[in-house]
Every structure is written in C-alpha cells, then in structure tokens.
Design a protein around this motif. Structure first.
Motif, short mmCIF file in Angstrom:
data_model
loop_
_atom_site.label_atom_id
_atom_site.label_comp_id
_atom_site.label_asym_id
_atom_site.label_seq_id
_atom_site.Cartn_x
_atom_site.Cartn_y
_atom_site.Cartn_z
N LEU A 172 0.86 -1.18 0.00
CA LEU A 172 0.00 0.00 0.00
C LEU A 172 0.90 1.23 0.00
CD1 LEU A 172 -1.70 -2.29 1.33
CD2 LEU A 172 -2.78 -0.55 2.69
N ILE A 173 0.64 2.17 -0.94
CA ILE A 173 1.43 3.40 -0.97
C ILE A 173 0.48 4.58 -0.91
CG2 ILE A 173 3.08 4.79 -2.30
CD1 ILE A 173 4.12 2.20 -3.50
N ALA A 174 0.74 5.50 0.00
CA ALA A 174 -0.14 6.67 0.13
C ALA A 174 0.70 7.92 0.35
CB ALA A 174 -1.10 6.48 1.30
N ILE A 175 0.21 9.04 -0.23
CA ILE A 175 0.84 10.33 0.05
C ILE A 175 -0.28 11.25 0.52
CG2 ILE A 175 2.12 12.29 -0.92
CD1 ILE A 175 3.19 10.37 -3.06
N TYR A 184 -2.40 10.96 -3.04
CA TYR A 184 -2.19 9.80 -3.92
C TYR A 184 -2.35 8.53 -3.09
CZ TYR A 184 -0.07 6.13 -6.63
OH TYR A 184 0.14 4.94 -7.29
N LEU A 185 -3.07 7.57 -3.67
CA LEU A 185 -3.19 6.25 -3.04
C LEU A 185 -3.13 5.23 -4.17
CD1 LEU A 185 -3.81 4.81 -0.32
CD2 LEU A 185 -6.20 4.86 -0.94
N ASN A 186 -2.21 4.29 -4.09
CA ASN A 186 -2.04 3.36 -5.22
C ASN A 186 -3.19 2.33 -5.26
OD1 ASN A 186 -1.33 1.69 -3.11
ND2 ASN A 186 0.40 0.77 -4.17
N GLN A 187 -3.16 1.53 -6.31
CA GLN A 187 -4.24 0.57 -6.55
C GLN A 187 -4.45 -0.35 -5.33
OE1 GLN A 187 -6.40 0.01 -9.25
NE2 GLN A 187 -7.23 -1.47 -7.79
N ALA A 188 -3.31 -0.87 -4.78
CA ALA A 188 -3.43 -1.78 -3.63
C ALA A 188 -4.09 -1.05 -2.46
CB ALA A 188 -2.04 -2.28 -3.22
N THR A 191 -7.85 -0.62 -3.10
CA THR A 191 -8.57 -1.87 -2.86
C THR A 191 -8.69 -2.13 -1.37
OG1 THR A 191 -7.46 -2.64 -4.83
CG2 THR A 191 -8.62 -4.31 -3.55
N PHE A 192 -7.60 -1.85 -0.64
CA PHE A 192 -7.57 -2.15 0.78
C PHE A 192 -8.56 -1.28 1.57
CE2 PHE A 192 -5.97 -1.81 5.09
CZ PHE A 192 -5.51 -3.08 5.38
N GLU A 226 6.16 -2.21 12.96
CA GLU A 226 4.94 -3.00 12.74
C GLU A 226 3.75 -2.25 13.32
OE1 GLU A 226 5.04 -7.08 13.85
OE2 GLU A 226 6.86 -7.45 12.70
N SER A 227 2.65 -2.30 12.60
CA SER A 227 1.44 -1.64 13.05
C SER A 227 0.26 -2.43 12.49
CB SER A 227 1.45 -0.21 12.52
OG SER A 227 0.31 0.48 12.97
N SER A 228 -0.93 -1.87 12.57
CA SER A 228 -2.05 -2.56 11.94
C SER A 228 -2.98 -1.53 11.30
CB SER A 228 -2.81 -3.40 12.96
OG SER A 228 -3.41 -2.57 13.90
N LEU A 229 -3.62 -1.94 10.21
CA LEU A 229 -4.55 -1.05 9.50
C LEU A 229 -5.89 -1.75 9.38
CD1 LEU A 229 -2.24 0.19 6.59
CD2 LEU A 229 -2.94 1.45 8.61
#
Ligand code: ATP
Ligand code: MG
Length: 573
Positions: A172-175, A184-188, A191-192, A226-229
């Motif tokens: 997951l990539i986000a700006i 910006y949020l990538n495709q993954a 979807t997530f 490590e974290s959780s989303l």
C-alpha cells in the motif's frame, strides 16, 4: 543679408535635426532594452521578416547553435540566413511541419502555431517546445521561440514509471498532507481501504492514521515498524510500515508518504514455523527417548542371547554331574551293602577285642550318621542338579529364536510353567501365583514366542503389585480357541492410558525398568498367531489380560481373527 538668411536656414535645419537625434537615441535605447530582454530569456528566439530572413536571434539561440555541430539540426542558421530556405532544404523530420506552421502564421491563416518535438539529430535527443507567433512590427514577419523541455520530459517519464511501479505493487502506498488528506493512493491502497479512502465522487478522503503520525514524524523525520490497518471489511490487518515526512523550504512538514506491507501471511507462517519447530523439538526428544529405549531393548535382546549361550554351555557339565551323581549314589548303595556284609561276618567271626576296636572306630568316625547323611546329601545334590537342568532347559527353550518353520503343536501349560520357572525370582517375594489350568489340547504355535508374551504379562503384573499380591493364571478352551488369562490385583490402568498400552515405547516405568515394547511385541506375536488380546482394568483393583489363540492355524477361528482383519487389541476399563 545673405549671411543672415544662411544662418536662419542653418538654425532651422539644426532645430529640425534635434528631434531626429533624440528619436534615434530613444530607438537605440529601446533596441538595447529589447536585446537585453531577449538575452535574458531562457527560450531560444528567432525573428524572421516576411521573407523568412532571420533578422534577430537571442544569445540562447546562438549558444545552442554553437553547441550543435550536426548539419541536420534546426539550430544551424543564424542572423541574415533565410530560415524558410533552410527548412526547405532540410531532411529533418519536423522541418516540413515547422515550415507549414510558419507559412500559416505569416499568411495569417493561424494566429499561432506550436508543437513539441524530439531532435534526434542531436546527440542528446533533447525535447523542444516550439511556438511561432506573428511579429506585429513587420507585416508577415514571425517570432519563433523554442524551449528546451528535455528535463520536464525526463521528469514526467520518470514520474510515469514510478507511478506504474506504485500502481502494480501489492504494497500500500499513500501520500497525504499533514492532515491526512490523501493526494495519492495506489491501486493496492484503494482496494484495501475501499470506501474509507474514497468519497462517493471518487475523491480521496482523509486517513486519520497518517495524520496521527505527524508529531512523531516532526520529531524523527521518518518512522518504520509494525502496526495494523483496518481493511474496508473491518478486519485489522498487521502491516510493516515505513512513513516519511517531506518538508518545505522552511523545514515544515508539507507531506507524509507511507508504504505498508500486509504481513498477516508472514505472521501466520511464523506461527506455523514456531509450531512446527516445537513439534520438531518434541519429536527430536521423543526420538532421543526411543533411541535410549531401543538401546535398552537391544541390550535385553543380547542378554537373552547371552543367557541362551550360557544355558547351552552349562547344559553339558550339568549333564555329566547329574549322571555322575546318579552313578555315585548307586556305587554308594553298593558300598554300604558291602560294608553291611562285612559287619555281619564280623559279628559272627571276630573276638570281642576285635569287635570292640571296630565299634570304637565306627563311633569315632560317626559311621551311622555318615551313612545316612551321605545318602541324603547325594539325594539333595541330585535334586538340585535336576532343578538346574530344568532351569537350563527352560532358559534354552525360552530364548530359542524361531522362524516360520518352527510352528509346532505345543502344550501351552508347559510353556507357562517354564516361563514361571524363569520369572520365579521376580515373582517370589511379590506375588502368590494361583494356577487354574483347564483341559487344553495342544495348540499350533511358536511356543518360545508365546513364552515371551506370558513372561511380559507376568512381569507387568508383578510390577503393578506394589507390595504383595496375587497373580491368577487361568486357561480355558472355548470352541476352536483357547484362552490364557493372566490377572493381577495390582495398581490397574487409568482409562486414559488403556488405549495406549499397546503402542510401541509407551511405558509408565522409569528408564531401565521398562522399554514400553513388551505389550507391542506381545500384540505382534499374538497377531502372527491369528489371535487377539483383550484387557480389562480397574484402577486400584487390578488388570486382566486375556490371550485368545486359535487351536489350529487354518481353522475358521484363525481366519476370523481380528488380527487377520487388521484390528487393534480391545481394551476395557
Ligand atoms: N498388569 C498391568 N497393570 C498395570 N499396568 C500395566 C499392566 N500391564 C501393562 N501396564 C501398563 O502398560 C505399559 C506398557 O506395558 P509394556 O509391557 O508394553 O511396557 P513396559 O512393561 O513398560 O516395558 P517393557 O515391557 O518393555 O519392559 C506399562 O508401562 C504399564 O503402564
Ligand atoms: Mg512390560
């Protein structure tokens, strides 16, 4: 008068010339201004008159022109050259297009013409953005300005490649800005987060977790860990995250970018790995124990062989000691008979002195006791040797190895008795053995093997008795089967252990006392005889093991045996 007139004329001429000089000065000033403006422009500028002749170039053009040696470059011409003629004779792929554009603007068919091209005639393959505008100062003239856009082209190509990479990765990539508003949020990521990231118009929402990290990022500049989303379906997903703070010129955070990788699979594998590792450690320990037990049973087996060898060796001397003792007893009887004859003759023939001397000698030697005791001693010795002979025979019979060829019709009672003889020492102080033998026919079997079964069960029974107890041995016949029952009033077996006692290496005894192989070997032997073993046990009261054997191996009883059908022994608590 004439001089006056002449000076008037000169004055008038002079006053007429003055404004012209001023205008010329202003023009010059403007020209210089124009030149310095043109020189300061980063764009390369060409000014053409209505015939296409270059009437002005700026320093950016000239600089570029001098750097480019290729004759095909559009940058070759300079001040005074006719640019249209130059384009007509060019092979440059964009020359024709530019020519048409210039003509369209010159003939006022277009107000402006622009296009982008990549100059392959240049080694650098630079990109240019070219614009043709009318030059209002001269009808038909045009200004061509050209900008080197290679850097922005390269940047946008790089950007596109990076975006393609970001869009296709499973991370997951986000700006976002510092408030967590996503830019910006990538495709993954889309979807997530699903709706959590996009509003109904399809625009990005705010991600609270990104803005929540701001204080930490202000302090450290970046964070990873490590974290959780929370996924769009509400599931908490463990992630490995990297967050970066991007600062403006003043050093304030303007953006936050984050990469998160779903590590739930990794965690699952780690847990699985840990479990497997634990299982392997347990297995390893079990193997080590088994190895110990195997060593123990190997030792026992070799002790058995040793015992058989010793028994064999003892057999011969015992044989001749036995027969010598028998002869000795016989000879003694004969000697006593002879002495008896001498005594009766002495009574009749000898004088009193002689008789008294013999009598004294008899008393001194304690002849009467000697004769009685000698007979008793010999009888005892003979009985002892006979017992030793029996033990040796039993030992030989017991430890004899047999093969398939050694099936015989054997007396199970004889087998039980010889086994009892061997384990007598073990049982003597522990248990009273009560035998209740029924009428048994001879049974087709490998008796030494069955002896092993009896021995293990008798020793197990004795081990189960803590102080003193009783072991009952009962035999019976039921149809085509015989049953040997060995019962004890020992500790009994707990119900949860009952199903495991036939497992190889299952033992509740300390190492050295039990290998846990006895019952599993017994089960194998009885199964080979097409028989079965059943167990009943009450903790604290005792256990009963019953061995059922078909009398004949080819009988229907043998064919129906559970062992033949691959069933496990039966146990009941
Ligand atoms: N008569 C019995 N009374 C109570 N427990 C018994 C009896 N017979 C067997 N067991 C239990 O079953 C276990 C397995 O017996 P098994 O004969 O297979 O092995 P072992 O006697 O422990 O060792 P080994 O016979 O190899 O020397 C014993 O350790 C014991 O716990
Ligand atoms: Mg045992």
């Amino acid at each position: 008068m004439n001089e006056q007139v002449a000076s008037d004329i000169d004055r008038r001429r002079l006053s007429a010339l003055l404004p012209m000089a001023e205008a010329e000065g202003a023009l010059l000033h403007q020209q210089q201004l124009l030149h310095s403006i043109l020189s300061s422009l980063p764009e390369q500028v060409l000014v053409l008159d209505n015939c296409g002749r270059i009437v002005l170039t700026n320093s950016a053009w000239e600089r570029y022109r001098q750097e480019q040696a290729s004759p095909d470059s559009l940058h070759t011409p300079t001040h005074g050259d006719n640019f249209i003629d130059f384009l007509v004779g060019r092979h440059h792929p964009f020359a024709g297009r530019l020519l048409l554009g210039i003509c369209d603007v010159m003939d006022l068919r277009k107000l402006q013409f622009s296009f982008e091209y990549r100059d392959d005639s240049l080694d650098s393959h630079d990109w240019f953005s070219l614009k043709v505008t009318p030059w209002l100062g001269a009808a038909g003239g045009v200004v061509i300005s050209q900008t080197d856009i290679s850097r922005s082209k390269r940047l946008s190509a790089e950007h596109e490649r990076l975006i393609a990479l970001a869009e296709n990765t499973s991370d997951l990539i986000a700006i976002s800005d510092i408030d967590g508003r996503i830019s910006y949020l990538n495709q993954a990521g889309r979807t997530f987060f699903g709706r959590a990231a996009m509003d109904p118009r399809g625009e990005f929402q705010t991600l609270a977790w990104l803005s929540a990290m701001q204080p930490l990022l202000t302090e450290q500049g970046q964070w990873s860990g490590e974290s959780s989303l929370t996924r769009q379906d509400g599931v908490e997903v463990p992630v490995l995250m990297v967050l970066l703070a991007h600062c403006d010129r003043q050093g304030n955070i303007s953006h936050i970018s984050g990469i998160a990788r779903d590590i739930s699979e990794l965690r699952r594998s780690a847990v699985e790995l840990e479990n497997r590792n634990a299982a392997l450690v347990a297995l390893n320990q079990q193997l080590a124990e088994m190895q110990d037990q195997l060593l123990q049973s190997e030792k026992l087996a070799s002790l058995g062989q040793l015992a058989a060898g010793v028994a064999h060796e003892i057999n011969n001397p015992i044989g001749y000691v036995n027969s010598n003792l028998a002869s000795l007893s016989n000879y003694l009887q004969r000697l006593f008979r002879l002495i008896g004859s001498y005594e009766s003759v002495l009574d009749k023939l000898a004088d009193d002195d002689c008789k008294a001397a013999v009598q004294a000698e008899r008393e001194a030697l304690d002849y009467a006791f000697l004769r009685d005791d000698l007979t008793a001693l010999l009888d005892e010795s003979l009985e002892g040797v006979t017992r030793v002979k029996k033990i040796v025979e039993d030992l030989k019979g017991f430890s004899r190895t047999c093969s398939e060829a050694d099936w015989e019709e054997a007396d199970l009672h004889a087998g039980l008795d010889s086994t009892l003889n061997i384990v007598q020492n073990e049982l003597r102080y522990k248990a009273e053995v009560v035998k209740a033998y029924g009428q048994l026919p001879k049974v087709e079997c490998m008796l030494p093997h069955l002896n092993q079964v009896f021995m293990n069960m008798l020793i197990n029974a004795s081990h189960a008795i803590e102080d003193v107890g009783t072991i009952w041995i009962r035999t019976d016949i039921l149809g085509e089967e015989v049953c040997v029952e060995i019962r004890d009033n020992g500790s009994g077996i707990a119900p949860q252990h009952l199903s495991r006692i036939f497992d190889p290496f299952y033992t509740t005894k300390p190492i050295g006392k039990g290998t846990g192989l006895g019952l599993s070997l017994s089960y194998g032997i009885v199964k080979k005889h097409h028989g079965r073993i059943d167990v009943e046990s009450q903790p604290g009261q005792g256990s009963t093991f019953r061995i059922w054997l078909p009398i004949r191996q080819n009988s229907p009883a043998a064919a129906q045996s559970p062992a033949r059908q691959g069933e496990a022994p039966t146990s009941a608590a």
